[in-house]
Design a protein around this motif. Structure first.
Motif, PDB file in Angstrom:
ATOM      1  N   SER A 282     -21.563   8.357  15.263  1.00 16.41           N
ATOM      2  CA  SER A 282     -22.377   8.296  16.479  1.00 16.41           C
ATOM      3  C   SER A 282     -21.560   7.982  17.723  1.00 16.41           C
ATOM      4  CB  SER A 282     -23.481   7.246  16.324  1.00 16.41           C
ATOM      5  OG  SER A 282     -22.926   5.977  16.040  1.00 16.41           O
ATOM      6  N   ARG A 283     -20.303   7.522  17.553  1.00 14.90           N
ATOM      7  CA  ARG A 283     -19.455   7.208  18.693  1.00 14.90           C
ATOM      8  C   ARG A 283     -18.856   8.458  19.340  1.00 14.90           C
ATOM      9  NH1 ARG A 283     -17.650   1.839  18.489  1.00 14.90           N
ATOM     10  NH2 ARG A 283     -19.415   0.579  17.765  1.00 14.90           N
ATOM     11  N   ILE A 284     -18.953   9.598  18.681  1.00 12.08           N
ATOM     12  CA  ILE A 284     -18.401  10.825  19.243  1.00 12.08           C
ATOM     13  C   ILE A 284     -19.319  11.325  20.354  1.00 12.08           C
ATOM     14  CG2 ILE A 284     -17.744  13.224  18.786  1.00 12.08           C
ATOM     15  CD1 ILE A 284     -17.204  12.459  15.926  1.00 12.08           C
ATOM     16  N   PRO A 285     -18.811  11.529  21.558  1.00 13.16           N
ATOM     17  CA  PRO A 285     -19.642  12.129  22.613  1.00 13.16           C
ATOM     18  C   PRO A 285     -20.195  13.462  22.145  1.00 13.16           C
ATOM     19  CG  PRO A 285     -17.588  11.289  23.536  1.00 13.16           C
ATOM     20  CD  PRO A 285     -17.454  11.183  22.034  1.00 13.16           C
ATOM     21  N   MET A 286     -21.437  13.705  22.420  1.00 12.74           N
ATOM     22  CA  MET A 286     -22.215  14.894  22.042  1.00 12.74           C
ATOM     23  C   MET A 286     -23.010  14.661  20.759  1.00 12.74           C
ATOM     24  SD  MET A 286     -19.822  17.809  20.208  1.00 12.74           S
ATOM     25  CE  MET A 286     -21.089  18.723  19.343  1.00 12.74           C
ATOM     26  N   VAL A 287     -22.716  13.600  20.019  1.00 13.93           N
ATOM     27  CA  VAL A 287     -23.453  13.321  18.783  1.00 13.93           C
ATOM     28  C   VAL A 287     -24.632  12.408  19.097  1.00 13.93           C
ATOM     29  CG1 VAL A 287     -23.374  12.270  16.498  1.00 13.93           C
ATOM     30  CG2 VAL A 287     -21.430  13.620  17.308  1.00 13.93           C
ATOM     31  N   GLY A 288     -25.825  12.999  19.118  1.00 12.91           N
ATOM     32  CA  GLY A 288     -27.037  12.227  19.319  1.00 12.91           C
ATOM     33  C   GLY A 288     -27.584  11.726  17.998  1.00 12.91           C
ATOM     34  N   GLU A 289     -28.748  11.113  18.029  1.00 15.23           N
ATOM     35  CA  GLU A 289     -29.304  10.505  16.826  1.00 15.23           C
ATOM     36  C   GLU A 289     -29.635  11.554  15.769  1.00 15.23           C
ATOM     37  OE1 GLU A 289     -30.254   8.119  13.979  1.00 15.23           O
ATOM     38  OE2 GLU A 289     -29.375   7.449  15.886  1.00 15.23           O
ATOM     39  N   VAL A 290     -30.126  12.735  16.213  1.00 17.02           N
ATOM     40  CA  VAL A 290     -30.484  13.776  15.243  1.00 17.02           C
ATOM     41  C   VAL A 290     -29.243  14.262  14.497  1.00 17.02           C
ATOM     42  CG1 VAL A 290     -31.424  16.102  14.955  1.00 17.02           C
ATOM     43  CG2 VAL A 290     -32.528  14.496  16.532  1.00 17.02           C
ATOM     44  N   THR A 291     -28.175  14.566  15.254  1.00 16.67           N
ATOM     45  CA  THR A 291     -26.936  15.034  14.623  1.00 16.67           C
ATOM     46  C   THR A 291     -26.327  13.949  13.749  1.00 16.67           C
ATOM     47  OG1 THR A 291     -26.502  16.512  16.498  1.00 16.67           O
ATOM     48  CG2 THR A 291     -24.643  15.987  15.065  1.00 16.67           C
ATOM     49  N   ALA A 292     -26.335  12.707  14.243  1.00 14.54           N
ATOM     50  CA  ALA A 292     -25.772  11.602  13.464  1.00 14.54           C
ATOM     51  C   ALA A 292     -26.512  11.438  12.140  1.00 14.54           C
ATOM     52  CB  ALA A 292     -25.837  10.308  14.271  1.00 14.54           C
ATOM     53  N   GLN A 293     -27.839  11.552  12.171  1.00 16.81           N
ATOM     54  CA  GLN A 293     -28.615  11.413  10.940  1.00 16.81           C
ATOM     55  C   GLN A 293     -28.336  12.559   9.981  1.00 16.81           C
ATOM     56  OE1 GLN A 293     -30.618   8.715  10.020  1.00 16.81           O
ATOM     57  NE2 GLN A 293     -30.359   9.800   8.075  1.00 16.81           N
ATOM     58  N   LYS A 294     -28.164  13.757  10.524  1.00 14.27           N
ATOM     59  CA  LYS A 294     -27.857  14.907   9.677  1.00 14.27           C
ATOM     60  C   LYS A 294     -26.504  14.725   8.997  1.00 14.27           C
ATOM     61  CE  LYS A 294     -28.289  19.939   9.712  1.00 14.27           C
ATOM     62  NZ  LYS A 294     -28.625  21.123  10.553  1.00 14.27           N
TER      63      LYS A 294
ATOM     64  N   PRO B  53     -14.228  20.312   5.621  1.00 16.27           N
ATOM     65  CA  PRO B  53     -13.806  21.692   5.907  1.00 16.27           C
ATOM     66  C   PRO B  53     -14.469  22.205   7.183  1.00 16.27           C
ATOM     67  CG  PRO B  53     -14.448  21.454   3.603  1.00 16.27           C
ATOM     68  CD  PRO B  53     -14.871  20.196   4.296  1.00 16.27           C
ATOM     69  N   LYS B  54     -13.671  22.763   8.057  1.00 12.43           N
ATOM     70  CA  LYS B  54     -14.199  23.246   9.342  1.00 12.43           C
ATOM     71  C   LYS B  54     -15.276  24.317   9.128  1.00 12.43           C
ATOM     72  CE  LYS B  54     -11.109  24.173  12.484  1.00 12.43           C
ATOM     73  NZ  LYS B  54     -10.140  24.897  13.361  1.00 12.43           N
ATOM     74  N   LYS B  55     -15.074  25.190   8.140  1.00  4.27           N
ATOM     75  CA  LYS B  55     -16.035  26.279   7.902  1.00  4.27           C
ATOM     76  C   LYS B  55     -17.392  25.733   7.451  1.00  4.27           C
ATOM     77  CE  LYS B  55     -12.900  30.136   6.990  1.00  4.27           C
ATOM     78  NZ  LYS B  55     -13.369  30.843   8.198  1.00  4.27           N
ATOM     79  N   LEU B  56     -17.384  24.645   6.672  1.00  5.28           N
ATOM     80  CA  LEU B  56     -18.642  24.047   6.243  1.00  5.28           C
ATOM     81  C   LEU B  56     -19.410  23.484   7.438  1.00  5.28           C
ATOM     82  CD1 LEU B  56     -20.624  23.033   4.100  1.00  5.28           C
ATOM     83  CD2 LEU B  56     -19.180  20.989   3.850  1.00  5.28           C
ATOM     84  N   LEU B  57     -18.692  22.826   8.335  1.00  2.00           N
ATOM     85  CA  LEU B  57     -19.343  22.284   9.531  1.00  2.00           C
ATOM     86  C   LEU B  57     -19.870  23.402  10.420  1.00  2.00           C
ATOM     87  CD1 LEU B  57     -16.834  19.411  10.393  1.00  2.00           C
ATOM     88  CD2 LEU B  57     -19.129  19.177   9.429  1.00  2.00           C
ATOM     89  N   GLU B  58     -19.113  24.490  10.514  1.00  5.25           N
ATOM     90  CA  GLU B  58     -19.578  25.629  11.317  1.00  5.25           C
ATOM     91  C   GLU B  58     -20.825  26.250  10.703  1.00  5.25           C
ATOM     92  OE1 GLU B  58     -17.863  29.762  13.305  1.00  5.25           O
ATOM     93  OE2 GLU B  58     -16.765  28.786  11.663  1.00  5.25           O
ATOM     94  N   LYS B  59     -20.848  26.347   9.375  1.00  2.52           N
ATOM     95  CA  LYS B  59     -22.018  26.916   8.697  1.00  2.52           C
ATOM     96  C   LYS B  59     -23.247  26.032   8.898  1.00  2.52           C
ATOM     97  CE  LYS B  59     -23.602  28.505   4.146  1.00  2.52           C
ATOM     98  NZ  LYS B  59     -23.240  28.663   2.708  1.00  2.52           N
ATOM     99  N   THR B  60     -23.036  24.726   8.943  1.00  2.00           N
ATOM    100  CA  THR B  60     -24.154  23.779   9.062  1.00  2.00           C
ATOM    101  C   THR B  60     -24.626  23.619  10.506  1.00  2.00           C
ATOM    102  OG1 THR B  60     -23.237  22.562   7.180  1.00  2.00           O
ATOM    103  CG2 THR B  60     -24.915  21.447   8.514  1.00  2.00           C
ATOM    104  N   PHE B  61     -23.679  23.549  11.444  1.00  2.01           N
ATOM    105  CA  PHE B  61     -24.031  23.233  12.831  1.00  2.01           C
ATOM    106  C   PHE B  61     -23.765  24.364  13.820  1.00  2.01           C
ATOM    107  CE2 PHE B  61     -23.068  19.168  10.779  1.00  2.01           C
ATOM    108  CZ  PHE B  61     -24.165  18.401  11.135  1.00  2.01           C
ATOM    109  N   GLY B  62     -23.283  25.518  13.320  1.00  2.00           N
ATOM    110  CA  GLY B  62     -22.938  26.604  14.226  1.00  2.00           C
ATOM    111  C   GLY B  62     -21.652  26.286  14.974  1.00  2.00           C
ATOM    112  N   LYS B  63     -21.520  26.796  16.194  1.00  2.00           N
ATOM    113  CA  LYS B  63     -20.308  26.565  16.990  1.00  2.00           C
ATOM    114  C   LYS B  63     -20.099  25.079  17.263  1.00  2.00           C
ATOM    115  CE  LYS B  63     -20.193  31.055  19.287  1.00  2.00           C
ATOM    116  NZ  LYS B  63     -20.232  31.787  20.589  1.00  2.00           N
ATOM    117  N   ALA B  64     -21.202  24.327  17.341  1.00  2.00           N
ATOM    118  CA  ALA B  64     -21.077  22.882  17.561  1.00  2.00           C
ATOM    119  C   ALA B  64     -20.327  22.215  16.421  1.00  2.00           C
ATOM    120  CB  ALA B  64     -22.460  22.254  17.721  1.00  2.00           C
ATOM    121  N   GLY B  65     -20.377  22.801  15.210  1.00  2.00           N
ATOM    122  CA  GLY B  65     -19.652  22.237  14.073  1.00  2.00           C
ATOM    123  C   GLY B  65     -18.153  22.257  14.283  1.00  2.00           C
ATOM    124  N   ILE B  66     -17.653  23.333  14.902  1.00  2.00           N
ATOM    125  CA  ILE B  66     -16.217  23.414  15.206  1.00  2.00           C
ATOM    126  C   ILE B  66     -15.834  22.347  16.214  1.00  2.00           C
ATOM    127  CG2 ILE B  66     -14.409  24.877  16.172  1.00  2.00           C
ATOM    128  CD1 ILE B  66     -15.953  27.302  15.151  1.00  2.00           C
TER     129      ILE B  66
END
Length: 384
Positions: A178-190, A206-219
């Protein structure tokens, strides 16, 4: 050459300005915002935070958590003056200054080590600004903007933290996501649901897993967790006004249509203000008649980004300005006397339900386009 980026944050800025001007407030729990139970907390002192109070909280709940707190209205002119003091000092002494809000700044000190120690320079500059303005400043210094901002948060209150390249990952790893700028409560909970609790855990995903889960925001999440942020420090510049105007295909006296159009124009301009975290302190309405006579009327207001409040001001100015005997050729609106970083303060007298409503509408506009959401009253109109 390694980047050296400093991030400066004026600690509890609105509270600090009030305490500087009124020393008797020192040490007392303070809430700034709408005094009514329907208002929200625009800012709060550290004394209230230990009770769980935070900005954007409904004022009714904040007063329940900390009943001894003093509830004060914001003094916008004092905030603007104090922010300008700091801005002028930084721009006069630092090579590149980016002002991101009324109380936050980035400095690019890269390359200064050839002439003077960049970290020493930043430290002396911070101490000088604090001494001359009597305002507390926290500062983070690192090779990247996002890391410097996170370092500033860890340095609060009224401290500083310098991270060399080799220090960045050890600093980031134990922090909650949650300390990362851009990470709100919804993203933090996910992320927590995925078993990702710390920045270090996120950095090793893995970067690809985060991209698959969050789209471009995952990268972007992966990059920030690894201290990667190529965003440059941009020289400070502030737009002086926002305006829109519409010329009708056929001159008209259809007041109902014009009022709907003005409301829609306000919604677009207010959205632009919120995107850049600005508020307007002056509203101007322009009318050009069929004979090309042009008339304007303006109103000084408490800085705000509230659609509802601004629509009321604009329609009132239009009603006072309009000469019902003449056909109208053009109408326009201008928001001026812009103030950076006062979005929440501009809304604090509204119901606590209004602020998240605006944020939800803005997210829809950002994703699907500005015209995809708005008040029902403003939709039945000529498209500008």
């Amino acid at each position: 050459m390694e980047n050296i980026i400093a991030h400066l944050d004026l600690d509890t800025f609105f509270v600090s300005v009030l305490r500087r001007d009124f020393p008797e407030l020192n040490g007392k729990p303070i809430l700034i915002g709408g005094a009514s139970d329907r208002g929200v907390v625009a800012a709060c002192s550290y004394e209230t935070r230990k009770f769980g109070v935070h900005s954007a909280m409904p004022m009714k709940l904040a007063k329940k958590l900390c009943p001894e707190a003093l509830v004060l209205k914001g003094d916008f002119e004092s905030y603007v003056r104090a922010s300008k003091e700091v801005t002028d000092m930084l721009e006069d002494r630092a090579p590149i200054v980016e002002k991101t809000s009324i109380d936050e700044f980035y400095l690019d000190l890269s390359g200064m080590d050839r002439f003077i120690g960049a970290v020493q320079f930043a430290s002396e500059l911070r101490r000088s600004v604090m001494k001359e303005t009597r305002l507390a400043i926290s500062m983070g210094i690192s090779p990247a903007k996002v890391v410097s901002k996170m370092a500033t948060e860890e340095a609060k209150p009224n401290g500083q933290l310098y991270l060399r390249t080799d220090d960045v990952q050890p600093f980031l790893n134990p922090l909650p996501v949650s300390r990362i700028p851009m990470v709100g409560e919804v993203t933090a909970q996910k992320l927590r649901n995925m078993g990702i609790l710390t920045v270090g855990m996120l950095a090793h995903m893995p970067k690809k897993l985060l991209e698959k889960t969050f789209g471009k925001a995952g990268i972007l999440l992966w990059e920030r967790a690894n201290g990667i942020d190529p965003t440059p420090v941009l020289q400070h510049w502030e737009q002086r006004s926002h305006s829109k105007e519409t010329t009708f295909d056929k001159d008209t006296t259809d007041v109902v249509m014009i009022r709907r159009l003005l409301a829609r124009m306000v919604e677009g301009l207010a959205y632009d203000l919120r995107k850049e975290h600005s508020s307007t302190g002056c509203v101007t309405v322009k009318i050009r008649y069929s004979n090309f006579d042009t008339h304007t009327r303006q109103l000084q207001i408490t800085p705000t980004t509230s659609d509802q409040e601004l629509i009321g001001h604009v329609l009132d100015l239009f009603d006072r300005l309009y000469d019902r005997r003449l056909l109208i050729r053009l109408v326009g609106i201008r928001f001026s006397k812009l103030v950076r970083g006062l979005e929440q303060l501009g809304l604090f007298d509204a119901s606590s339900k209004v602020v998240p409503l605006y944020h939800a509408m803005d997210r829809i506009r950002l994703k699907h386009g500005e015209r995809m959401v708005g008040r029902a009253y403003s939709f039945d109109q000529i498209r500008s």
